[in-house]
Design an enzyme around this catalytic site. Structure first.
Site, mmCIF file in Angstrom:
data_model
loop_
_atom_site.group_PDB
_atom_site.id
_atom_site.type_symbol
_atom_site.label_atom_id
_atom_site.label_comp_id
_atom_site.label_asym_id
_atom_site.label_seq_id
_atom_site.Cartn_x
_atom_site.Cartn_y
_atom_site.Cartn_z
ATOM 1 N N ASP A 104 57.645 -78.153 -43.950
ATOM 2 C CA ASP A 104 58.014 -79.658 -43.745
ATOM 3 C C ASP A 104 57.538 -80.279 -42.592
ATOM 4 O OD1 ASP A 104 59.514 -80.227 -46.002
ATOM 5 O OD2 ASP A 104 61.317 -79.244 -45.328
ATOM 6 N N TYR A 113 66.460 -83.737 -48.225
ATOM 7 C CA TYR A 113 67.162 -83.252 -47.255
ATOM 8 C C TYR A 113 67.148 -84.111 -45.934
ATOM 9 C CZ TYR A 113 69.129 -78.737 -48.229
ATOM 10 O OH TYR A 113 69.948 -77.550 -48.694
#
Length: 673
Positions: free
Chosen positions: A310, A389
């Site tokens: 990420d 998320y």
């Protein structure tokens, strides 16, 4: 020519003699992040020099941090080296380009074309929809399922080493989902080369679930407040807060530190110091979370590509960052700091409430009998959202010298469509993936499975205990003394300290049975009792990866091989999976660096801590996941010779509000305590 801090200072002094040295963009410290004006200037300089084509997509526009020696030698009023590091690419070309811009001279000082690597992305990779819509075989595969190409949207993920495109091509796996329906059309995927703009291969697994379903997906516009809020619990500071913010410097109680928001790493903590009875002592030069990976645990092909780096692939979603929500993301007494980030087209934008700084009630600081002290903490908090998320990174500085690092995980869990509607019907749905009857996720709605997965966050901690040099790392393991004459009552145990002398020795894992911690010490500085001054890293809750040692992912995420690493400081070793982990067949990072096996005993050392969690999703985490906390602690161990808070006072308003308990009270015939 290599400039020592002294020669550099002398040279700057001569340049600045008889005049006030101008600071670029109003910055007053070498580590201040780039301003919006500076970012615009960088993009314009690259354009004017024809370094960029005008079609380039920017991975990063960041401050190029000056050498550590220069920063440590900096004094107010000195000239500031001011450079920007940029990385960008053109879809039609292999590889990326890195360029450094000197903002003082307004010139491009270096350009480096790096073939066969793939840059970061998130916003720009929406081209997937354009590419696959033109492919007749893709349209036909959807039609076979009774789905029109006009009724779907597409999303994509990097394929990494699972891909089939030439090395360096921007390849992604593309999958479709119906518009306004947040579950994928399972079993239909396309290896897609964004560099050539073509589908390379379509994978069609006909038995996967592809029906329309109402999955009760979270929608912020339709959230209903059906439950009453509790009565007000208000946090007020009528006399104002105790901390002071000067630019990016924060001072509070005995702490002094700086912060910045990096366009790749997010929140970075710099130059952490503690005022110990008038002496300012260094603790950490730089702390950040420069990489994370989220491997998913279902054996199907698309989930196998779901190994999100990420930071290195999506730069923590900062091209789409939004402000914190006051009173919820942080309490109402927080002060909010802005940050300048940039879009992938190079345009800067400001997040007004990017970082929250506040004081919080920390419980009991220490207590014995009726003598008790209230703890107050300084908190620095940063939230980011990467598609589904949400993550918060909180650095909590305590009065006794302790630093707690806390990660919050929330948002929307990743789901896939399945045939079954009940956990009891697993055996009846042979087309749903399972292992000996065990599914690879949890049903959170009919036909909706939340997939088993893990999160691993890699923290880089450049510890400078009483200085950048002469630091070493010891491992502390508690061990029982064998029964016998040395332990006649079989209750004795001791701490076994092992000093790491090179990088390979320091590749370690958490061991809760031996209460394993890692102790960073200064070899030359001692406390009153002849012990080395130091800090120890205390692990929090942990997880070992389920990804096989021989898997393709482990080649990329070699940092998963251990939960703790130590390296000799090197200014270019920031990203533990390398600069460009989206690339296929390109490996860099902690395993490659530590293969040099450099000396770390009595040196400038960097600690790397891999915080992990295994997430087996609960039905209670749908449609939104309640916050889960994880983290670790940096705690002084011998750094002080006594409790540094022994002389602390409780706030005056508490003393006034609560009077001492009287043993004899009117109307009572018993003694009160």
């Amino acid at each position: 020519m290599i400039k020592t801090p002294l020669l550099y200072a002398i040279g700057v002094g001569l340049l600045c003699a008889g005049q006030v040295c101008a600071q670029t963009g109003g910055n007053t410290y070498p580590l201040d992040p780039l301003s919006a004006a500076e970012m615009k200037k960088v993009v314009q300089i690259l354009k004017d020099s024809k370094t960029t084509t005008g079609k380039d997509i920017f991975n990063i526009i960041n401050l190029k941090e000056p050498p550590k020696s220069e920063v440590l030698a900096y004094k107010p009023g000195m000239h500031i080296r001011r450079e920007a590091f940029t990385s960008f690419y053109d879809y039609s070309k292999n590889g990326i380009t890195e360029a450094v811009v000197d903002l003082n001279t307004e010139k491009v000082t270096s350009v480096k074309n790096i073939p066969n690597v793939i840059g970061m992305g998130l916003e720009a990779d929406s081209v997937a929809n354009i590419i696959v819509r033109k492919d007749k075989a893709w349209v036909a595969a959807l039609k076979k399922r009774g789905i029109s190409i006009d009724s779907v949207i597409h999303r994509s993920v990097f394929t990494g080493d699972i891909g089939i495109a030439p090395i360096g091509h921007r390849e992604q796996m593309v999958i479709a989902r119906r518009k306004k329906n947040n579950v994928d059309i399972e079993g239909l995927m396309a290896y897609t080369d964004f560099t050539t703009g073509k589908i390379l291969k379509i994978v069609d697994e006909g038995n996967a679930f592809s029906d329309m379903t109402d999955l009760y997906y979270f929608n912020k516009d339709s959230v209903k407040e059906t439950l009453p809020a509790p009565k007000p619990l208000m946090i007020t500071q009528p006399e104002g807060h105790t901390f002071a913010v000067n630019g990016h410097e924060i001072t509070w109680q005995n702490w002094k530190l700086r912060y910045g928001v990096d366009n790749r790493e997010g929140l970075v903590i710099y130059n952490v110091r503690f005022n110990d009875n008038g002496k300012e002592r260094s603790v950490m030069y730089r702390g950040s979370m420069p990489e994370m990976v989220v491997p998913y645990g279902s054996p199907d092909l698309f989930q196998a590509t779901y190994n999100f780096f990420d930071v290195g692939e999506y730069r923590l979603g900062q091209g789409t960052a939004q402000s914190l929500t006051p009173g919820a993301d942080a309490p109402e007494n927080a002060e909010y700091m802005p940050a300048i980030l940039h879009r992938e087209n190079g345009t800067p934008f400001q997040v007004d409430r990017a970082v929250a700084v506040y004081e919080e009630y920390g419980g009991v600081l220490w207590r014995h009998g009726t003598v008790s002290r209230r703890a107050t903490n300084l908190v620095i908090k940063y939230y980011t959202m990467i598609e589904n998320y949400d993550y918060a990174f909180t650095w909590r500085f305590k009065e006794d010298g302790t630093i707690d690092v806390d990660i919050e995980l929330t948002g929307i869990v990743e789901v896939k469509g399945v045939h079954r509607t009940s956990e009891m019907s697993m055996g009846a749905n042979k087309n749903d993936l399972s292992y000996q009857g065990h599914p690879f996720g949890t049903l959170v709605h009919k036909h909706v499975e939340a997939i088993n997965h893990q999160h691993f966050f890699v923290f880089r901690l450049d510890m400078d205990i009483d200085g950048a040099q002469n630091n070493s790392v010891m491992e502390m393991n508690s061990k029982a003394v064998p029964p016998g004459k040395d332990n006649p009552y079989q209750n004795a145990f001791y701490v076994d300290d092992t000093m790491f002398m090179n990088e390979k020795e320091a590749q370690r894992d958490v061991n809760y049975q031996s209460a394993r911690n890692w102790h960073v010490v200064n070899n030359k500085e001692m406390n009153e009792f002849g012990g080395h001054v130091g800090y120890m890293l205390m692990p929090g809750g942990q997880a070992k990866t389920f990804v096989s040692q021989t898997s393709l992912l482990r080649k990329k995420a070699g940092f998963l091989n251990h939960q703790f690493w130590v390296t000799q400081y090197h200014e270019n070793e920031i990203y533990p999976a390398g600069k460009y982990p989206a690339s296929n067949k390109v490996y860099d990072g902690l395993p490659e660096w530590t293969a040099k096996n450099r000396e770390i005993g009595n040196n400038d050392v960097v600690l790397w801590y891999v915080a992990g969690i295994t997430h087996i999703v609960r039905p209670e985490e749908w449609p939104i996941m309640s916050v889960h906390h994880m983290g670790f602690t940096l705690m002084p161990f011998g750094f002080f010779s006594t409790n540094p808070t022994y002389g602390n006072s409780n706030p005056e308003f508490i003393k006034q509000q609560f009077k001492p308990v009287e043993k004899t009270q009117p109307g009572s015939d018993i003694e009160h305590q």
